[in-house]
Design a protein around this motif. Structure first.
Motif, PDB file in Angstrom:
ATOM      1  N   ARG A  42       1.042   4.149  16.995  1.00  0.00           N
ATOM      2  CA  ARG A  42      -0.259   3.733  16.134  1.00  0.00           C
ATOM      3  C   ARG A  42      -1.260   3.102  16.757  1.00  0.00           C
ATOM      4  NH1 ARG A  42       2.150   3.140   9.832  1.00  0.00           N
ATOM      5  NH2 ARG A  42       0.324   2.433  10.000  1.00  0.00           N
ATOM      6  N   ARG A  43      -0.427   1.951  17.127  1.00  0.00           N
ATOM      7  CA  ARG A  43      -1.328   1.030  18.412  1.00  0.00           C
ATOM      8  C   ARG A  43      -2.085   1.931  19.292  1.00  0.00           C
ATOM      9  NH1 ARG A  43       2.953  -2.180  16.826  1.00  0.00           N
ATOM     10  NH2 ARG A  43       4.460  -1.517  19.189  1.00  0.00           N
ATOM     11  N   VAL A  75      -2.354   9.377   2.023  1.00  0.00           N
ATOM     12  CA  VAL A  75      -2.541   7.357   1.399  1.00  0.00           C
ATOM     13  C   VAL A  75      -3.549   7.120   2.604  1.00  0.00           C
ATOM     14  CG1 VAL A  75      -1.686   5.690   1.307  1.00  0.00           C
ATOM     15  CG2 VAL A  75      -0.618   7.797  -0.113  1.00  0.00           C
ATOM     16  N   ASP A 120       9.669  -3.318  13.334  1.00  0.00           N
ATOM     17  CA  ASP A 120       8.976  -2.609  13.931  1.00  0.00           C
ATOM     18  C   ASP A 120       7.657  -2.159  13.577  1.00  0.00           C
ATOM     19  OD1 ASP A 120      10.409  -1.344  15.878  1.00  0.00           O
ATOM     20  OD2 ASP A 120      11.213  -0.513  14.675  1.00  0.00           O
ATOM     21  N   MET A 121       7.840  -2.268  11.863  1.00  0.00           N
ATOM     22  CA  MET A 121       6.526  -2.148  11.267  1.00  0.00           C
ATOM     23  C   MET A 121       5.990  -3.729  10.866  1.00  0.00           C
ATOM     24  SD  MET A 121       6.438   1.068  10.158  1.00  0.00           S
ATOM     25  CE  MET A 121       5.454   0.823   9.200  1.00  0.00           C
ATOM     26  N   GLU A 157       0.676  -1.012  -0.622  1.00  0.00           N
ATOM     27  CA  GLU A 157       0.364  -0.384   0.238  1.00  0.00           C
ATOM     28  C   GLU A 157       1.106   1.219  -0.202  1.00  0.00           C
ATOM     29  OE1 GLU A 157      -4.098   0.227   1.285  1.00  0.00           O
ATOM     30  OE2 GLU A 157      -3.379   1.727   2.979  1.00  0.00           O
ATOM     31  N   ALA A 197      10.920   3.798  13.575  1.00  0.00           N
ATOM     32  CA  ALA A 197       9.909   3.260  13.357  1.00  0.00           C
ATOM     33  C   ALA A 197       9.212   2.938  14.669  1.00  0.00           C
ATOM     34  CB  ALA A 197       9.721   2.121  12.250  1.00  0.00           C
ATOM     35  N   LYS A 198       9.617   2.670  15.206  1.00  0.00           N
ATOM     36  CA  LYS A 198       9.352   1.303  16.538  1.00  0.00           C
ATOM     37  C   LYS A 198       7.973   2.723  17.343  1.00  0.00           C
ATOM     38  CE  LYS A 198      11.353  -0.658  20.686  1.00  0.00           C
ATOM     39  NZ  LYS A 198      10.772  -2.115  20.107  1.00  0.00           N
ATOM     40  N   LYS A 241      13.013  10.404   7.938  1.00  0.00           N
ATOM     41  CA  LYS A 241      12.056  10.361   7.641  1.00  0.00           C
ATOM     42  C   LYS A 241      11.219  10.749   8.269  1.00  0.00           C
ATOM     43  CE  LYS A 241       9.443   6.009   6.456  1.00  0.00           C
ATOM     44  NZ  LYS A 241       9.478   6.096   4.652  1.00  0.00           N
ATOM     45  N   MET A 254       7.681   1.519   3.393  1.00  0.00           N
ATOM     46  CA  MET A 254       8.067   1.669   4.921  1.00  0.00           C
ATOM     47  C   MET A 254       7.067   1.824   6.051  1.00  0.00           C
ATOM     48  SD  MET A 254      11.526  -0.310   7.111  1.00  0.00           S
ATOM     49  CE  MET A 254      12.879  -0.153   6.152  1.00  0.00           C
ATOM     50  N   MET A 255       5.660   2.339   5.456  1.00  0.00           N
ATOM     51  CA  MET A 255       4.844   2.463   6.085  1.00  0.00           C
ATOM     52  C   MET A 255       3.783   2.387   6.718  1.00  0.00           C
ATOM     53  SD  MET A 255       5.860   5.694   7.403  1.00  0.00           S
ATOM     54  CE  MET A 255       4.518   6.018   7.901  1.00  0.00           C
ATOM     55  N   THR A 314      -6.881   4.743   0.930  1.00  0.00           N
ATOM     56  CA  THR A 314      -7.393   3.283   1.367  1.00  0.00           C
ATOM     57  C   THR A 314      -7.815   3.183   2.672  1.00  0.00           C
ATOM     58  OG1 THR A 314      -5.279   3.030   2.676  1.00  0.00           O
ATOM     59  CG2 THR A 314      -4.978   3.420   0.258  1.00  0.00           C
ATOM     60  N   ASP A 315      -8.281   3.291   3.263  1.00  0.00           N
ATOM     61  CA  ASP A 315      -9.227   2.825   4.578  1.00  0.00           C
ATOM     62  C   ASP A 315     -10.519   3.459   3.982  1.00  0.00           C
ATOM     63  OD1 ASP A 315      -6.927   2.185   5.816  1.00  0.00           O
ATOM     64  OD2 ASP A 315      -6.534   3.590   7.161  1.00  0.00           O
ATOM     65  N   ASP A 347       9.163  12.043   3.294  1.00  0.00           N
ATOM     66  CA  ASP A 347      10.489  12.027   3.737  1.00  0.00           C
ATOM     67  C   ASP A 347      10.882  12.550   2.975  1.00  0.00           C
ATOM     68  OD1 ASP A 347      10.635   9.781   4.047  1.00  0.00           O
ATOM     69  OD2 ASP A 347      10.197   8.698   2.042  1.00  0.00           O
ATOM     70  N   GLU A 393       5.847  -5.842  13.173  1.00  0.00           N
ATOM     71  CA  GLU A 393       4.243  -5.949  14.631  1.00  0.00           C
ATOM     72  C   GLU A 393       3.441  -5.327  13.922  1.00  0.00           C
ATOM     73  OE1 GLU A 393       6.162  -4.096  18.173  1.00  0.00           O
ATOM     74  OE2 GLU A 393       8.157  -4.425  17.146  1.00  0.00           O
ATOM     75  N   SER A 394       2.623  -4.668  13.165  1.00  0.00           N
ATOM     76  CA  SER A 394       1.820  -4.638  13.135  1.00  0.00           C
ATOM     77  C   SER A 394       1.169  -5.210  11.356  1.00  0.00           C
ATOM     78  CB  SER A 394       1.333  -2.771  12.577  1.00  0.00           C
ATOM     79  OG  SER A 394       2.221  -2.431  10.784  1.00  0.00           O
ATOM     80  N   TRP A 444      -2.733   8.811   9.740  1.00  0.00           N
ATOM     81  CA  TRP A 444      -0.822   8.215   9.829  1.00  0.00           C
ATOM     82  C   TRP A 444      -0.782   8.903   8.168  1.00  0.00           C
ATOM     83  CZ3 TRP A 444       0.844   5.325   6.035  1.00  0.00           C
ATOM     84  CH2 TRP A 444       0.530   4.499   6.001  1.00  0.00           C
ATOM     85  N   PHE A 445       0.369   9.746   8.426  1.00  0.00           N
ATOM     86  CA  PHE A 445       1.174  10.271   7.460  1.00  0.00           C
ATOM     87  C   PHE A 445       2.319  10.338   7.451  1.00  0.00           C
ATOM     88  CE2 PHE A 445      -1.907  13.246   9.767  1.00  0.00           C
ATOM     89  CZ  PHE A 445      -2.799  13.001   8.785  1.00  0.00           C
ATOM     90  N   TRP A 446       3.005  10.776   6.039  1.00  0.00           N
ATOM     91  CA  TRP A 446       4.894  10.599   6.268  1.00  0.00           C
ATOM     92  C   TRP A 446       5.359  11.156   5.745  1.00  0.00           C
ATOM     93  CZ3 TRP A 446       2.896   7.224   3.460  1.00  0.00           C
ATOM     94  CH2 TRP A 446       3.389   6.796   2.163  1.00  0.00           C
ATOM     95  N   GLY A 452      14.117  -0.758  11.092  1.00  0.00           N
ATOM     96  CA  GLY A 452      13.065  -0.145  10.973  1.00  0.00           C
ATOM     97  C   GLY A 452      11.794  -1.387  10.279  1.00  0.00           C
ATOM     98  N   HIS A 464       7.080   5.272  16.529  1.00  0.00           N
ATOM     99  CA  HIS A 464       5.823   5.242  15.481  1.00  0.00           C
ATOM    100  C   HIS A 464       5.171   4.392  15.551  1.00  0.00           C
ATOM    101  CE1 HIS A 464       3.540   6.774  12.171  1.00  0.00           C
ATOM    102  NE2 HIS A 464       3.413   5.392  11.632  1.00  0.00           N
ATOM    103  N   MET A 465       5.498   3.007  15.367  1.00  0.00           N
ATOM    104  CA  MET A 465       5.008   1.477  15.244  1.00  0.00           C
ATOM    105  C   MET A 465       3.708   1.935  16.644  1.00  0.00           C
ATOM    106  SD  MET A 465       3.866   0.946  12.523  1.00  0.00           S
ATOM    107  CE  MET A 465       2.576   0.143  12.594  1.00  0.00           C
ATOM    108  N   GLN A 490       7.482  10.604  10.808  1.00  0.00           N
ATOM    109  CA  GLN A 490       6.400   9.891  10.519  1.00  0.00           C
ATOM    110  C   GLN A 490       5.573  10.261  11.442  1.00  0.00           C
ATOM    111  OE1 GLN A 490       8.196   6.449  11.447  1.00  0.00           O
ATOM    112  NE2 GLN A 490       7.445   5.422   9.424  1.00  0.00           N
TER     113      GLN A 490
END
Lengths: 107, 392
Positions: free
Chosen positions: B368-369, B287, A70-71, A39, B361-362, B323, A44-45, B291-292, B318, A73-74, B314-316, A67, B364-365, B325
């Motif tokens: 999100r959770r 995005v 970590d991704m 998607e 990323a850690k 990066k 890596m989002m 998509t959602d 670069d 995990e979802s 969520w957004f990103w 990274g 960020h994720m 997030q």
């Protein structure tokens, strides 16, 4: 050309031929293989290009990148030690013949 | 089982996702995906990033033509819908009409062109065609001026500076990306761009574009051979407005992403939908929202479910080697708290609204959770949880 075999969750196999620099994700998308979504386009989002590298190919594909863990995990399906984000596996000559297994769900 | 004809107006990432999700959910009827641009539906995010460097257009396609054939999705490109006749349940394309049972408006946005003298000299960065033009311009050394210090303008500036061009950015607001991130994060990116050699003019709007470059509010002149306009976008709402649907900074939809007409949905950048957290009508350019929304609408059409849409935004972005997030959605005035690892938490009356991270990323994720789990954590709760995670 570098051959990659995608094994869907139901066991069906699809072969595709990619070039150096393609990723396992981009090749799957170009070939219209269903089990990979990709998607975010390889940024890596998300974790919608999750795959399991076949045991015989773990050495050739190498460890997860920064990274990626970590991704993952979802990811929607179970993650195991062979789980990778297919957007982070860039095809090299050594990967000719690569086999990856696709999870049941990506979202 | 759903057998009706679904017509999707707009073949960007959201429109495409709607078509794909409809088939995944088991929709059996015909699907027509109508796009104004030529060619296969493609990803826009790389246009201001990787594409400018590589020029690999073929890598942008969301799926090959064979995918549309295999999924029996009729793709009509270079096609503009002129009107919607809700009473007849038809869209009109030139002199032809097409009947629909469900209509999905995925018309996206277009670049905002502020009424500045000479603005027609400025280039856009929105379509593949725009990106090709810019890429060609970057093939020889040039002086570049960017109007707008938001995501697109800064992503472009970072690429151009990286390629060795001389770059200046003019932003009317006093800080970069002011609408999307905290003042602390704006500062971090200000330093990045200055390190890259980019000249930043903040709080200094553009009053004129001319053959020499830009003229700013305070009289500063920026010499430029190429001017990029990246001052935001506005939603494409004309079709909706003309057929009597409510429009308010976007096509207004309810919690189930339906307009006031039960047969018509709107998604992505063009849709104004109620935020599941604040209840306010919001419009997101991402995005994720596209998509959602698309998946939710496909479920609604196929399964007849009308669950309330509540996906976490969520957004990103670069920019050079950073990066950015963002998980969640903060108002510009929300409080911010910077943690020792550089993560920035945003709060509105003690409830966490968003988490901004860079190359992490850690975190960020985790955000999100945490934000997805229903009720927003409080400042204390989140800090305890976050520090606990850092220790593990």
């Amino acid at each position: 050309m570098i051959k990659v075999t995608y094994v869907a969750h139901d066991g069906s196999r699809t072969d595709a031929e990619g070039e150096l620099g393609d990723t396992v994700m981009s090749l799957a998308i170009n070939q219209g293989i269903d089990g990979i979504i990709g998607e975010c386009g390889g940024s890596m989002m998300c974790a919608t290009c999750h795959c399991y590298v076949d045991e015989a190919w773990v050495g050739a594909t190498g460890p997860r990148l920064d990274g990626e863990e970590d991704m993952l995990e979802s990811a929607a399906s179970e993650v195991n030690e062979r789980s990778r984000l297919s957007c982070q596996i860039k095809l090299t000559e050594e990967m000719d013949g690569l086999v990856v297994h696709l999870p049941e769900e990506q979202v | 089982m759903s057998k009706g004809h679904v017509v999707i107006v707009g073949a960007g990432q959201g429109g495409f996702q709607a078509a794909m999700s409809l088939r995944q959910e088991g929709h059996e009827g015909p699907i027509t995906l109508i796009g104004g641009e030529p060619g296969l539906p493609y990803q826009r995010p790389p246009l201001s990033k990787a594409f400018l460097k590589t020029g690999e257009a073929e890598k942008l396609a969301l799926r090959p033509q064979s995918f549309f054939d295999a999924k029996n999705i009729t793709l009509q490109v270079s096609t503009w819908v002129d009107a919607i006749d809700r009473t007849a349940g038809q869209v009109r394309i030139g002199s032809k009409v097409m009947a629909y049972d469900h209509l999905i408006l995925a018309t996206g946005t277009r670049n905002l062109r502020p009424p500045i003298p000479g603005i027609e000299r400025a280039l856009d960065l929105r379509t593949l065609e725009d990106a090709r033009t810019l890429r060609a311009a970057l093939s020889r050394p040039c002086r570049i001026a960017v109007i707008g210090g938001g995501f697109i303008g800064l992503e472009f500036a970072a690429v151009a500076a990286g390629l060795g061009h001389s770059v200046a950015v003019a932003e009317a607001a006093p800080r970069l990306m002011a609408r999307a991130v905290s003042p602390e994060m704006s500062e971090r990116f200000r330093l990045l761009h200055e390190t890259l050699g980019t000249e930043l003019h903040l709080g200094n709007g553009v009053t004129e574009v001319n053959e020499r470059g830009l003229l700013l509010k305070d009289g500063t002149e920026i010499a430029a051979d190429l001017v990029l306009l990246a001052a935001g976008v506005c939603p494409n709402v004309k079709l909706a407005h003309d057929c009597g649907l409510e429009v308010k900074n976007g096509i207004v939809v309810d919690e189930t992403l339906r307009t006031s007409d039960r047969q018509i949905y709107a998604l992505g950048d063009c849709a104004a939908f109620p935020c599941a957290r604040s209840g306010r009508l919001i419009r997101l350019e991402s995005v994720q929202a596209a998509t959602d929304h698309a998946r939710a609408i496909a479920k609604s059409i196929v399964k007849g479910e009308s669950a309330h849409y509540s996906a976490l935004p969520w957004f990103w972005s670069d920019q050079h080697d950073l990066k950015l997030q963002i998980a969640g959605l903060a108002d510009p005035q929300d409080e911010s708290l910077e943690l020792p690892d550089g993560t920035i938490l945003r709060f509105c009356s003690d409830a966490l609204t968003a988490v901004e991270t860079v190359n992490n990323a850690k975190a960020h994720m985790h955000a999100r959770r945490s934000l997805n789990s229903g009720s927003s954590p409080s400042k204390t709760q989140y800090l305890e949880e976050y520090l606990g995670m850092a220790v593990r």
